[in-house]
Design an enzyme around this catalytic site. Structure first.
Site, short mmCIF file in Angstrom:
data_model
loop_
_atom_site.label_atom_id
_atom_site.label_comp_id
_atom_site.label_asym_id
_atom_site.label_seq_id
_atom_site.Cartn_x
_atom_site.Cartn_y
_atom_site.Cartn_z
N ASP A 133 0.87 -1.17 0.00
CA ASP A 133 0.00 0.00 0.00
C ASP A 133 0.91 1.22 0.00
OD1 ASP A 133 -2.42 1.55 0.44
OD2 ASP A 133 -3.23 -0.27 1.35
N ASP A 159 -3.08 4.58 -2.08
CA ASP A 159 -4.15 5.09 -1.22
C ASP A 159 -4.59 6.50 -1.63
OD1 ASP A 159 -5.64 4.70 1.35
OD2 ASP A 159 -4.55 6.52 1.90
N GLU A 208 -6.53 4.04 -5.67
CA GLU A 208 -7.84 4.23 -5.05
C GLU A 208 -8.36 5.62 -5.42
OE1 GLU A 208 -9.88 3.98 -0.61
OE2 GLU A 208 -8.07 5.14 -0.94
N HIS A 266 -11.15 -3.49 3.75
CA HIS A 266 -11.09 -3.05 5.15
C HIS A 266 -11.90 -1.78 5.40
CE1 HIS A 266 -8.33 -0.69 2.90
NE2 HIS A 266 -8.23 0.16 3.89
N ASP A 267 -12.51 -1.21 4.36
CA ASP A 267 -13.24 0.05 4.51
C ASP A 267 -14.76 -0.10 4.47
OD1 ASP A 267 -11.07 1.74 4.82
OD2 ASP A 267 -10.83 2.06 2.67
#
Ligand code: NOJ
Length: 560
Positions: A101, A204, A257, A330-331
């Site tokens: 990430d 990210d 993202e 995870h969001d």
């Protein structure tokens, strides 16, 4: 028909690990890298070709790793660089790639760059961030922006009488990407990991890295006021090109993202050829089928809304860029609770798995999704861990006058922390996640039924179904490279689409209903001539061209 360029990243499936909750090897209640290492064979057994690690760098955990205090090291709670290198080697030996990430919209306020720049306005690190004088003699922040996580987007530092910008939490100051030195730092981070042998990045909120000049006031919103001034800033494309140039020196893959990124921009960023910026983009549109704009504004699940977004992204990307397929990470809260049916956990879980992995794009599977982990009920606000939860608690209490009870109920449906409970490995103490007395975060009490060990023993488990889907996709080019055409567009119960590639055809039928729904093959399809390649129920009568679906039935037919 559009020509499709083949590439390894299009053929792979990826498993996402959020290390803290994956597997604890040393009994401190926190998942770690040796824990991941011990599960490499399990991950490989899913048939995936790569692992994406949510951030595993040193961090004070203000946003559980998305606040990085050192980009070139490993969070000591998780292990060491040597532990990571073991994983890299172990994954490569097993034919799996590893993706990191890259979190460079912001750092932690405990990063050396920030600490240095906050001490002295003349430090070269001062201009690594957005430091500004306040308005009204310094009493008011430089503009009206609100952060995504914690009220105002500016924090005052009295030692230097300036405010710094943080689009996310206070402890996540935004990097000033307009400073060429910051971009050099980013490139050096990229090289550091690629030189070590890492195979790519998930970037990210990468679409937020360029801010409008002058940081003008934004349109007032309850959170993220000002977002229109950075969701696709003036230099975004230039900076992405700059990073891409380094990445292209390696055989690597990049998924960015992009919250609020439009489909048009996404196609533009991911289109093949010169000027390509990203291999894929993580879009949020399809995660809004049961909410309005953000997960917390809940609405009833709307299949037509879901189908419409998938249709748009599938059609627009085909032959141009490439889609990133996911339904969990995870969001977001767990998908069976959202788009499926807990009364038919396994059936609807399999249907949802079929629905998205059979589309055109690279499927991502989030830890625990493969065994159908579900949301958790938490009865005390203090048991939560995440900055976003506490911010929403404040907002719902103060603006909407929610009681704690009402908030907790909503939270158990929509909170991203639902996806962060420890992975349920077996039915022993702490779900086999840790030998500590207590894990760092609540374990879902349903681990006694829902766990990897039980799923391994059951031939018909969701886990084994995921394995079938991944294998089928890998072995059938029509499933990887085929186009996408939707049928039954207006149905409120069925999601039906076909894929075509070099004379092969696939037809995917998914029912989103517990009730029987009549399905008749679309024109041009004779089901008896096809083969049921994957299905979540046994299909015995293959002579008919129509059938009544069973609860959440899914079938993928293959035609030669
Ligand atoms: C997106 C990440 O996925 C999320 O977990 C994080 O909180 C924000 N970016 C801020 O880094």
């Amino acid at each position: 028909m559009a020509e499709i360029k083949k590439h390894w990243y299009k053929e792979m499936s990826v498993y996402q690990i959020w290390t803290r909750s994956f597997c604890d090897s040393n009994g401190d209640g926190i998942g770690d890298l040796p824990g991941v290492y011990s599960k490499l064979d399990y991950i490989k057994s899913l048939g995936v070709d790569g692992i994406w690690f949510s951030p595993i760098f040193p961090t004070p955990n203000a946003d559980y790793g998305y606040d990085v205090s050192d980009y070139k090291n490993i969070n000591p709670e998780f292990g060491t660089l040597d532990d990571f290198k073991m994983i890299l080697e172990g994954a490569h030996e097993r034919g799996m790639r590893v993706f990191m990430d890259l979190v460079v919209n912001h750092t932690s306020d405990e990063h050396e760059w920030f600490k240095e720049g906050a001490k002295d306005v003349n430090s070269p690190y001062h201009d690594y961030y957005f430091w500004r004088k306040g308005r009204k003699n310094g009493k008011k922040p430089p503009n009206n922006w609100l952060s995504v996580f914690e009220g105002g987007a500016w924090e005052y530092n009295k030692d230097i009488d300036e405010y710094y910008l943080h689009v996310f939490a206070k402890k996540q100051p935004d990097l000033n990407m307009d400073n060429p030195k910051v971009r050099e730092e980013v490139k050096s981070i990229i090289r550091f990991w690629l030189d070590m042998g890492v195979d790519g990045f998930r970037e990210d909120v990468i679409t937020f890295i360029s801010k409008d000049e002058g940081l003008p006031n934004g349109f007032p919103l309850p959170i993220a006021t000002g977002v229109e001034h950075y969701k696709h800033g003036p230099h975004l494309e230039e900076y992405l090109d700059e990073f891409r140039a380094v990445q292209e020196e390696y055989d690597c893959f990049v998924v960015g993202e992009g919250p609020q990124t439009t489909l048009k921009d996404a196609v533009n960023f991911c289109s093949e050829g010169p000027g390509k910026k990203l291999d894929m983009l993580i879009s949020f549109d399809h995660m809004n089928a049961d909410c309005f704009a953000v997960d917390w504004i809940k609405t009833p699940f709307n299949l037509r809304k879901l189908k419409k977004t998938f249709d748009k992204w599938q059609t627009a990307m085909y032959g141009r860029g490439w889609n990133c397929l996911y339904i969990e990470n995870h969001d977001h809260a767990r998908i069976i609770d959202r788009y499926g049916d807990l009364n038919y956990r396994v059936e609807s879980g399999k249907m949802l798995a079929t629905m998205y992995t059979m589309q055109c794009g690279t499927p991502f599977i989030y830890q625990g999704q493969e065994i159908g982990m579900t949301n958790i009920e938490i009865n005390n606000i203090n048991d939560y861990k995440d900055v976003m939860t506490f911010n929403n608690y404040r907002l719902f209490k103060n603006i909407l006058h929610y009681s704690e009870e009402k908030f907790l109920k909503l939270s158990s449906q929509v909170n991203r922390e639902n996806a962060r409970t420890p992975v349920q490995w077996n039915s022993e103490k702490n779900a086999g996640f840790t030998t500590a007395d207590k894990a760092w975060f609540n374990i879902n009490p349903n681990y006694t039924d829902i766990n990897v060990e039980a799923a391994e023993k059951d031939e018909n488990s969701l886990l084994n179904y995921y394995r079938k889907l991944i294998k089928f996709r890998k072995e059938n080019e029509v499933c990887i490279y085929g186009d996408f055409k939707q049928h039954y567009k207006f149905s409120k119960d069925l999601f039906v689409y076909e894929r075509n590639y070099e004379g092969k055809r696939m037809l995917v039928v998914c029912s989103f209903s517990a009730k029987p729904v009549h399905f008749k093959a679309p024109e041009g399809f004779e089901l008896s001539k096809g083969k049921v390649a994957v299905s979540n129920y046994e299909v015995t009568d293959t002579s008919l061209n129509n059938f009544m679906t069973r609860p959440y039935e899914a079938r993928a037919y293959l035609f030669d």
